[in-house]
Design a protein around this motif. Structure first.
Motif, PDB file in Angstrom:
ATOM      1  N   UNK A 150       0.846  -1.192   0.000  1.00 35.37           N
ATOM      2  CA  UNK A 150       0.000   0.000   0.000  1.00 35.37           C
ATOM      3  C   UNK A 150       0.880   1.241   0.000  1.00 35.37           C
ATOM      4  N   UNK A 151       0.302   2.365  -0.346  1.00 37.01           N
ATOM      5  CA  UNK A 151       1.066   3.616  -0.393  1.00 37.01           C
ATOM      6  C   UNK A 151       1.672   3.943   0.967  1.00 37.01           C
ATOM      7  N   UNK A 152       0.989   3.539   2.035  1.00 35.26           N
ATOM      8  CA  UNK A 152       1.475   3.824   3.382  1.00 35.26           C
ATOM      9  C   UNK A 152       2.695   2.974   3.741  1.00 35.26           C
ATOM     10  N   UNK A 153       2.798   1.785   3.128  1.00 37.54           N
ATOM     11  CA  UNK A 153       3.889   0.868   3.463  1.00 37.54           C
ATOM     12  C   UNK A 153       5.077   0.973   2.515  1.00 37.54           C
ATOM     13  N   UNK A 154       4.893   1.590   1.367  1.00 37.53           N
ATOM     14  CA  UNK A 154       5.989   1.728   0.404  1.00 37.53           C
ATOM     15  C   UNK A 154       7.082   2.629   0.978  1.00 37.53           C
ATOM     16  N   UNK A 155       8.336   2.263   0.690  1.00 39.92           N
ATOM     17  CA  UNK A 155       9.477   3.029   1.193  1.00 39.92           C
ATOM     18  C   UNK A 155      10.377   3.440   0.030  1.00 39.92           C
ATOM     19  N   UNK A 156      11.424   4.183   0.348  1.00 35.03           N
ATOM     20  CA  UNK A 156      12.364   4.619  -0.681  1.00 35.03           C
ATOM     21  C   UNK A 156      13.126   3.440  -1.278  1.00 35.03           C
ATOM     22  N   UNK A 157      13.181   2.329  -0.543  1.00 39.01           N
ATOM     23  CA  UNK A 157      13.861   1.139  -1.053  1.00 39.01           C
ATOM     24  C   UNK A 157      13.030   0.402  -2.104  1.00 39.01           C
ATOM     25  N   UNK A 158      11.756   0.740  -2.208  1.00 46.46           N
ATOM     26  CA  UNK A 158      10.881   0.099  -3.194  1.00 46.46           C
ATOM     27  C   UNK A 158      11.050   0.789  -4.548  1.00 46.46           C
TER      28      UNK A 158
END
Length: 232
Positions: free
Chosen positions: A97-105
């Motif tokens: 989800x957008x809330x769980x996505x990080x810069x590493x994704x």
């Protein structure tokens, strides 16, 4: 109503699961939906590359906008999603989800959606080299198949010694370097019309049927631990 909506979605995905330009052929095996994720299991006929796996995930994502937290599981021919082993699937693709996505994704599908792809099976390139291994120990023997065990990154080769008057079945297991890591003459037990090949003293066994090798652990109460189709 929930089951009906899942069925309708399954039919829609099934209808769209066809070969299109730049998308490998796949079929939808099952769709399940929970409060936290939507799981789609797809059958694939070969060991696909990262790009090919992403193209399938992107197609499913585009065709199933109503599925939240989409997770795609790729199942090779001959493998069984209900096996008790650790890696029944060749790969998994998960859309955070957008809330769980990080810069590493940083990995994205063709539509720019962030996706986390994990390939647990051996690549097609490694598998092709693996499958051609014929150690001197089995030169000239009757080989019954080449089974790639992705759980252990080994190749299992059942064969019959052609000069053995008893025609006993042998099992040879190789690592990716071609080194023999296991050599077994299983004890044959016929139970309920099924030939069980005992490979351990405690009762673990395998079966061979229709070019599929199925492994069973004595701990799993008759459920398969792993199943493998001969070849790539």
């Amino acid at each position: 109503m929930k089951n009906l909506s899942i069925y309708i979605l399954f039919v829609a995905l099934l209808a769209s699961a066809c070969t299109k330009k730049n998308i490998p052929h796949y079929t939808i095996a099952r769709v399940t939906k929970s409060d936290t994720a939507s799981k789609v299991i797809v059958n694939i006929g070969s060991r696909l590359s990262e790009t090919e796996l992403l193209s399938i995930a992107g197609k499913i994502k585009a065709d199933s906008a109503t599925l939240t937290n989409l997770q795609v599981y790729y199942l090779l021919t001959g493998h069984n999603e209900k096996s008790t082993g650790p890696n029944n699937f060749y790969a998994t693709a998960k859309y955070p989800s957008a809330q769980l996505a990080t810069m590493q994704d940083t990995l994205k599908d063709n539509d720019g959606n962030v996706v986390r792809l994990k390939i647990t099976g051996l690549s097609a390139q490694v598998a092709k080299k693996f499958i051609t291994l014929i150690p001197k120990e089995i030169s000239g023997q009757k080989i019954l198949g080449h089974f790639i065990d992705d759980n252990n990154a080994t190749l299992i080769i059942p064969f019959i010694d052609v000069v053995d008057p008893q025609k006993e079945l042998h099992l040879l297991e190789l690592d990716t370097a071609g080194k023999v890591v296991s050599a077994t003459i299983p004890t044959v037990v016929n139970k309920d019309g099924i030939q069980q090949l005992m490979v351990t003293q405690r009762g673990d066994y395998i079966t061979l049927k229709d070019s599929i090798l199925t492994q069973y652990s004595i701990d799993d109460m008759g459920l398969p631990y792993n199943s493998i189709k001969s070849g790539l």
